[in-house]
Design a protein around this motif. Structure first.
Motif, PDB file in Angstrom:
ATOM      1  N   ALA A  85       0.755  -1.123   0.158  1.00 54.51           N
ATOM      2  CA  ALA A  85       0.241  -0.121  -0.007  1.00 54.51           C
ATOM      3  C   ALA A  85       0.664   1.301   0.276  1.00 54.51           C
ATOM      4  O   ALA A  85       0.841   2.322  -0.717  1.00 54.51           O
ATOM      5  CB  ALA A  85      -1.235  -0.176   1.676  1.00 54.51           C
ATOM      6  N   PHE A  86       1.583   1.575   0.376  1.00 55.52           N
ATOM      7  CA  PHE A  86       2.585   2.718   0.573  1.00 55.52           C
ATOM      8  C   PHE A  86       3.900   2.469   0.590  1.00 55.52           C
ATOM      9  O   PHE A  86       4.432   3.541   0.301  1.00 55.52           O
ATOM     10  CB  PHE A  86       2.825   2.739   2.370  1.00 55.52           C
ATOM     11  CG  PHE A  86       1.612   3.163   2.472  1.00 55.52           C
ATOM     12  CD1 PHE A  86       0.539   4.307   2.611  1.00 55.52           C
ATOM     13  CD2 PHE A  86       1.045   2.057   3.287  1.00 55.52           C
ATOM     14  CE1 PHE A  86       0.009   4.429   3.277  1.00 55.52           C
ATOM     15  CE2 PHE A  86      -0.076   2.405   4.425  1.00 55.52           C
ATOM     16  CZ  PHE A  86      -1.051   3.142   4.199  1.00 55.52           C
ATOM     17  N   HIS A  87       4.614   1.364  -0.034  1.00 54.84           N
ATOM     18  CA  HIS A  87       6.129   1.117  -0.326  1.00 54.84           C
ATOM     19  C   HIS A  87       5.689   0.098  -2.284  1.00 54.84           C
ATOM     20  O   HIS A  87       6.812  -0.085  -2.209  1.00 54.84           O
ATOM     21  CB  HIS A  87       6.900   0.542   0.636  1.00 54.84           C
ATOM     22  CG  HIS A  87       7.151   1.644   1.790  1.00 54.84           C
ATOM     23  ND1 HIS A  87       7.357   2.889   1.766  1.00 54.84           N
ATOM     24  CD2 HIS A  87       6.471   1.312   2.727  1.00 54.84           C
ATOM     25  CE1 HIS A  87       7.467   3.188   3.239  1.00 54.84           C
ATOM     26  NE2 HIS A  87       6.210   2.352   3.440  1.00 54.84           N
ATOM     27  N   GLY A  88       5.123  -0.261  -2.519  1.00 57.79           N
ATOM     28  CA  GLY A  88       4.989  -1.145  -3.780  1.00 57.79           C
ATOM     29  C   GLY A  88       5.232  -0.569  -4.718  1.00 57.79           C
ATOM     30  O   GLY A  88       6.216   0.686  -5.182  1.00 57.79           O
ATOM     31  N   PRO A  89       5.400  -1.322  -6.364  1.00 63.01           N
ATOM     32  CA  PRO A  89       5.904  -0.752  -7.326  1.00 63.01           C
ATOM     33  C   PRO A  89       5.975   0.532  -7.496  1.00 63.01           C
ATOM     34  O   PRO A  89       6.666   1.283  -8.590  1.00 63.01           O
ATOM     35  CB  PRO A  89       5.432  -1.909  -8.257  1.00 63.01           C
ATOM     36  CG  PRO A  89       5.093  -2.918  -6.942  1.00 63.01           C
ATOM     37  CD  PRO A  89       4.900  -2.534  -6.238  1.00 63.01           C
ATOM     38  N   SER A  90       4.457   1.337  -7.968  1.00 64.18           N
ATOM     39  CA  SER A  90       4.028   2.449  -8.238  1.00 64.18           C
ATOM     40  C   SER A  90       5.388   3.902  -7.191  1.00 64.18           C
ATOM     41  O   SER A  90       4.869   4.339  -8.332  1.00 64.18           O
ATOM     42  CB  SER A  90       2.395   2.563  -7.735  1.00 64.18           C
ATOM     43  OG  SER A  90       2.009   2.725  -6.514  1.00 64.18           O
ATOM     44  N   GLU A  98      12.198   3.805  -2.408  1.00 58.41           N
ATOM     45  CA  GLU A  98      11.500   3.348  -1.608  1.00 58.41           C
ATOM     46  C   GLU A  98      11.387   1.586  -1.784  1.00 58.41           C
ATOM     47  O   GLU A  98      10.216   0.545  -1.322  1.00 58.41           O
ATOM     48  CB  GLU A  98       9.459   3.450  -2.484  1.00 58.41           C
ATOM     49  CG  GLU A  98       9.379   4.905  -2.457  1.00 58.41           C
ATOM     50  CD  GLU A  98       8.638   5.041  -0.821  1.00 58.41           C
ATOM     51  OE1 GLU A  98       8.300   3.909  -0.676  1.00 58.41           O
ATOM     52  OE2 GLU A  98       8.728   5.639  -0.031  1.00 58.41           O
ATOM     53  N   PHE A  99      11.581   1.019  -3.105  1.00 60.34           N
ATOM     54  CA  PHE A  99      12.171  -0.603  -2.901  1.00 60.34           C
ATOM     55  C   PHE A  99      12.415  -1.246  -1.930  1.00 60.34           C
ATOM     56  O   PHE A  99      12.186  -2.530  -1.544  1.00 60.34           O
ATOM     57  CB  PHE A  99      12.831  -0.440  -4.503  1.00 60.34           C
ATOM     58  CG  PHE A  99      12.925  -2.164  -4.060  1.00 60.34           C
ATOM     59  CD1 PHE A  99      12.203  -2.983  -5.200  1.00 60.34           C
ATOM     60  CD2 PHE A  99      14.180  -3.102  -4.465  1.00 60.34           C
ATOM     61  CE1 PHE A  99      12.862  -4.298  -5.352  1.00 60.34           C
ATOM     62  CE2 PHE A  99      14.627  -4.042  -4.631  1.00 60.34           C
ATOM     63  CZ  PHE A  99      13.848  -5.402  -4.908  1.00 60.34           C
ATOM     64  N   GLY A 100      13.675  -0.633  -1.390  1.00 62.12           N
ATOM     65  CA  GLY A 100      13.966  -1.102   0.165  1.00 62.12           C
ATOM     66  C   GLY A 100      13.354  -0.902   1.296  1.00 62.12           C
ATOM     67  O   GLY A 100      13.187  -2.039   1.725  1.00 62.12           O
ATOM     68  N   PHE A 101      12.579  -0.045   1.086  1.00 59.95           N
ATOM     69  CA  PHE A 101      11.680  -0.389   2.786  1.00 59.95           C
ATOM     70  C   PHE A 101      10.808  -1.035   2.424  1.00 59.95           C
ATOM     71  O   PHE A 101      10.406  -1.870   2.954  1.00 59.95           O
ATOM     72  CB  PHE A 101      10.947   1.442   2.082  1.00 59.95           C
ATOM     73  CG  PHE A 101      11.048   2.447   2.816  1.00 59.95           C
ATOM     74  CD1 PHE A 101      12.612   2.421   3.539  1.00 59.95           C
ATOM     75  CD2 PHE A 101      10.941   3.880   2.013  1.00 59.95           C
ATOM     76  CE1 PHE A 101      13.544   3.806   3.819  1.00 59.95           C
ATOM     77  CE2 PHE A 101      12.167   4.831   2.399  1.00 59.95           C
ATOM     78  CZ  PHE A 101      12.730   4.831   2.950  1.00 59.95           C
TER      79      PHE A 101
END
Length: 140
Positions: A85-90, A98-101
Motif C-alpha cells: 500500500a505504501f511502498h509498492g511498485p507504483s 522505496e524499493f528498499g522500504f
C-alpha cells in the motif's frame, strides 16, 4: 539461557517497533491520516485510529506473550499490506529507496513467521492463545 535471552530480546524488538509506530500515530494522528489519504484510501482518520489501536494490541501481545503466535501472523499480514500500500511498485519509479522500504517489510515478515511458529518462549509470558481458549483443560 542464551535462547531465553534471544527470545526476550526479539519480543522486545517486535513490541518496541509497534510501540514506536503507535506513538507516532498518537502524536500526530492528522499527519498519519494525511499519509493514508495520500495513498488513496477513504476515511483516512478512521483508518489511522484503527491502525493505532491494532498496533497497541500487537505491541501488548509481543510484550506479554498473550496470543503471541496469532499476533505474529496478523502482524505479518499487516506488514505485507503496508509494503504494497505504501511502498509498492507504483512508488519505485523516481525513488529507489522505496524499493528498499518495500523489501524491508519482507524481512520483517520472515521474523514474524519464525516467531509465530516458535512462540513467545517460556519466560515472562502470559500463556494465552486461541488454542488455549478452545481446548479444554485436562481433568486432574
Amino acid at each position: 539461557m542464551a535462547r531465553t535471552i534471544a527470545i526476550l530480546v526479539a519480543r522486545l524488538i517486535f513490541g518496541g517497533l509497534f510501540v514506536m509506530a503507535t506513538t507516532f500515530k498518537f502524536i500526530d494522528m492528522q499527519a498519519t491520516a494525511g499519509y493514508i489519504a495520500g495513498a488513496g484510501f477513504p476515511f483516512p482518520l478512521f483508518l489511522a485510529w484503527m491502525a493505532a489501536i491494532f498496533e497497541v494490541g500487537l505491541a501488548a501481545a509481543f510484550l506479554t506473550g498473550a496470543f503471541f503466535s496469532e499476533a505474529a501472523l496478523l502482524a505479518g499480514v499487516y506488514v505485507v499490506f503496508l509494503a504494497f500500500a505504501f511502498h509498492g511498485p507504483s512508488h519505485w519509479e523516481g525513488n529507489q529507496a522505496e524499493f528498499g522500504f518495500f523489501v524491508d517489510h519482507f524481512t520483517f515478515l520472515a521474523g514474524l513467521l519464525f516467531a509465530a511458529v516458535h512462540g513467545p518462549g517460556e519466560k515472562l509470558v502470559l500463556n494465552l492463545g486461541v488454542k488455549q481458549l478452545f481446548v479444554p483443560a485436562p481433568i486432574a
